[in-house]
Design an enzyme around this catalytic site. Structure first.
Site, mmCIF file in Angstrom:
data_model
loop_
_atom_site.group_PDB
_atom_site.id
_atom_site.type_symbol
_atom_site.label_atom_id
_atom_site.label_comp_id
_atom_site.label_asym_id
_atom_site.label_seq_id
_atom_site.Cartn_x
_atom_site.Cartn_y
_atom_site.Cartn_z
ATOM 1 N N HIS A 203 0.803 -1.230 0.000
ATOM 2 C CA HIS A 203 0.000 0.000 0.000
ATOM 3 C C HIS A 203 0.830 1.272 0.000
ATOM 4 O O HIS A 203 0.292 2.362 -0.136
ATOM 5 C CB HIS A 203 -0.958 0.021 1.192
HETATM 6 C C1 UD1 Z 1 -2.056 5.274 6.370
HETATM 7 C C2 UD1 Z 1 -0.745 5.672 7.039
HETATM 8 C C3 UD1 Z 1 0.279 4.568 6.825
HETATM 9 C C4 UD1 Z 1 -0.246 3.218 7.254
HETATM 10 C C5 UD1 Z 1 -1.551 2.947 6.546
HETATM 11 C C6 UD1 Z 1 -2.154 1.629 6.948
HETATM 12 C C7 UD1 Z 1 -0.231 8.095 7.044
HETATM 13 C C8 UD1 Z 1 0.661 9.102 6.463
HETATM 14 N N1 UD1 Z 1 -0.189 6.877 6.464
HETATM 15 O O1 UD1 Z 1 -1.783 5.217 4.970
HETATM 16 O O2 UD1 Z 1 1.438 4.877 7.588
HETATM 17 O O3 UD1 Z 1 0.701 2.218 6.934
HETATM 18 O O4 UD1 Z 1 -2.460 4.013 6.861
HETATM 19 O O5 UD1 Z 1 -3.293 1.335 6.223
HETATM 20 O O6 UD1 Z 1 -0.924 8.360 7.987
HETATM 21 N N2 UD1 Z 1 -9.106 4.798 2.029
HETATM 22 C C9 UD1 Z 1 -10.336 4.200 1.934
HETATM 23 N N3 UD1 Z 1 -10.953 3.838 3.105
HETATM 24 C C10 UD1 Z 1 -10.415 4.036 4.309
HETATM 25 C C11 UD1 Z 1 -9.175 4.673 4.392
HETATM 26 C C12 UD1 Z 1 -8.526 5.046 3.239
HETATM 27 O O7 UD1 Z 1 -10.871 3.991 0.864
HETATM 28 O O8 UD1 Z 1 -11.042 3.671 5.335
HETATM 29 C C13 UD1 Z 1 -8.403 5.167 0.784
HETATM 30 C C14 UD1 Z 1 -8.700 6.585 0.335
HETATM 31 O O9 UD1 Z 1 -8.761 6.594 -1.057
HETATM 32 C C15 UD1 Z 1 -7.482 7.342 0.796
HETATM 33 C C16 UD1 Z 1 -6.379 6.306 0.661
HETATM 34 O O10 UD1 Z 1 -7.013 5.078 0.979
HETATM 35 O O11 UD1 Z 1 -7.245 8.500 0.072
HETATM 36 C C17 UD1 Z 1 -5.205 6.536 1.560
HETATM 37 O O12 UD1 Z 1 -5.622 6.669 2.927
HETATM 38 P P1 UD1 Z 1 -4.731 7.512 3.975
HETATM 39 O O13 UD1 Z 1 -5.301 7.415 5.328
HETATM 40 O O14 UD1 Z 1 -4.473 8.856 3.423
HETATM 41 O O15 UD1 Z 1 -3.327 6.782 3.928
HETATM 42 P P2 UD1 Z 1 -2.976 5.230 3.913
HETATM 43 O O16 UD1 Z 1 -2.323 4.923 2.607
HETATM 44 O O17 UD1 Z 1 -4.098 4.371 4.360
#
Ligand code: UD1
Length: 354
Positions: A203
């Site tokens: 991811h």
């Molecule tokens: C976040 C953490 C990362 C961790 C990861 C675990 C930061 C900088 N990053 O990254 O360290 O390893 O979580 O999963 O805080 N999304 C969904 N549903 C959700 C959550 C996210 O669809 O419930 C999608 C959205 O499109 C979003 C993308 O995932 O834009 C990224 O989510 P985000 O929380 O920004 O970062 P992660 O890549 O999940």
């Protein structure tokens, strides 16, 4: 004593559970603040249930956004909560945006910050998590470290020794406490994972945001899948990037939506090996004695290499051979303090420094 725990993203939840349990046993007052960084049922709600955590007392519902937008929303929305709650400690976990954002707010209004998982460094500031780690550790006045090397790092950065407490790895508390239920779930058997299987999670932006890199990774996994069943529970970001880039995943690789904590633990504990870019899985595989190949040029958890089962894979062309040759250690070596009691030591440290 009153604790205000902050969680936001999936890897935070297994870290909160043992601290919450130990603080309940010590009769401390506790409030759980969920920032809403992760919000899907499979990324958040199912974890609270699996881990026996009560629903969060407060949810800021910040949702997804750019780093600046997400961090700003957490800063803005958490300030009123912290001012109203006035805890003795703000307890933050790991290295996600929610960790850093609330540490900034607390430090500016005079609430002390305790950081669980302090002192980890990848040395790679292109990772958003590295920025979060450095800022959170600078602001925290109680640095709770998961491994002895983390304390050395903090001292070398000039943190006062009296603020650093080696407590061990709280993720491993949850792993040990959850194993019986994970085994009882029978999940791996239900989906046909026979012990010869490989578990994949990816991811990180560095792996999934560049279509050429993602295509090369999937190609390599496709080769591995000619010999072993590959199970790939995919983060929503990864799913979206695969779809955007038109990369198809073929026979031998089972793509899945994100799975719950117990199901994942059951799938990983019986695997031939794990291929990942996750931080937590590097630790869990070390504790379980399962070979782990980490698709990153560096790790903030070097102890999983020197004392565990982790290998960094810099040259993607070598992954197939490494997976083929992977063997489990006859008895897993566990780093010091990865013993299932970190949660109790954290609560003891909070009380002692209170
Ligand atoms: C976040 C953490 C990362 C961790 C990861 C675990 C930061 C900088 N990053 O990254 O360290 O390893 O979580 O999963 O805080 N999304 C969904 N549903 C959700 C959550 C996210 O669809 O419930 C999608 C959205 O499109 C979003 C993308 O995932 O834009 C990224 O989510 P985000 O929380 O920004 O970062 P992660 O890549 O999940």
């Amino acid at each position: 004593m009153k604790l205000l725990h902050v969680v936001g993203a999936r890897p935070n939840f297994p870290k909160l559970a043992p601290v919450y349990r130990a603080a309940s046993a010590a009769n401390l007052e506790q409030v759980v603040l969920h920032t809403g960084q992760h919000y899907d049922e499979q990324m958040s709600g199912s974890f609270f249930r699996d881990l026996g955590l009560p629903s969060p007392d407060i949810n800021l519902e910040v949702g997804s956004g750019s780093h600046a937008a997400q961090t700003a929303a957490i800063i803005q929305r958490s300030e009123a909560v912290l001012l109203e709650q006035r805890p003795d400690w703000l307890v933050v976990y790991g290295d996600v945006n929610s960790t850093m954002a609330t540490a900034i707010v607390a430090a500016k209004i005079g609430i002390r910050v305790a950081h669980v998982e302090a002192g980890l460094r990848s040395g790679d500031r292109s990772m958003p998590e590295e920025i979060n780690r450095i800022i959170t550790d600078r602001l925290a006045t109680l640095l709770l470290t998961p491994s002895t090397d983390a304390g050395e790092t903090l001292r070398a950065e000039g943190e006062p020794s009296e603020e650093i407490v080696f407590v061990g790895n709280v993720m491993i508390d949850t792993l040990f406490a959850s194993l019986p239920r994970a085994v009882a779930s029978g999940f791996a058997q239900t989906i046909g994972a026979d012990g010869n299987h490989v578990v994949v999670t990816l991811h990180r932006p560095s792996n999934v945001d560049d279509p050429a890199r993602l295509a090369a990774l999937v190609d390599e996994l496709q080769h591995i899948a000619q010999h072993r069943h590959v199970f790939f529970p995919a983060h929503p970001r990864t799913r979206a990037r695969l779809a955007d880039s038109g990369i198809s995943v073929n026979q031998g690789i089972t793509m899945m939506d994100p799975i719950g904590y117990h199901d994942m633990l059951d799938l990983v504990r019986g695997a031939h090996c794990v291929v990942t870019d996750s931080g937590g899985l590097q630790e869990e595989t070390t504790a379980l004695g399962v070979p782990c190949f980490t698709l990153r040029p560096n790790t903030e958890r070097p102890i999983t290499i020197t004392e565990g089962t982790n290998t960094l894979v810099l040259d993607l062309g070598k992954l197939g051979g490494l997976v083929r040759a992977a063997t489990r250690p006859s008895s897993p070596r566990r780093p010091e303090g990865w013993d299932g009691h970190a949660g109790e030591r954290i609560v003891a440290a909070l009380i002692a420094h209170g």
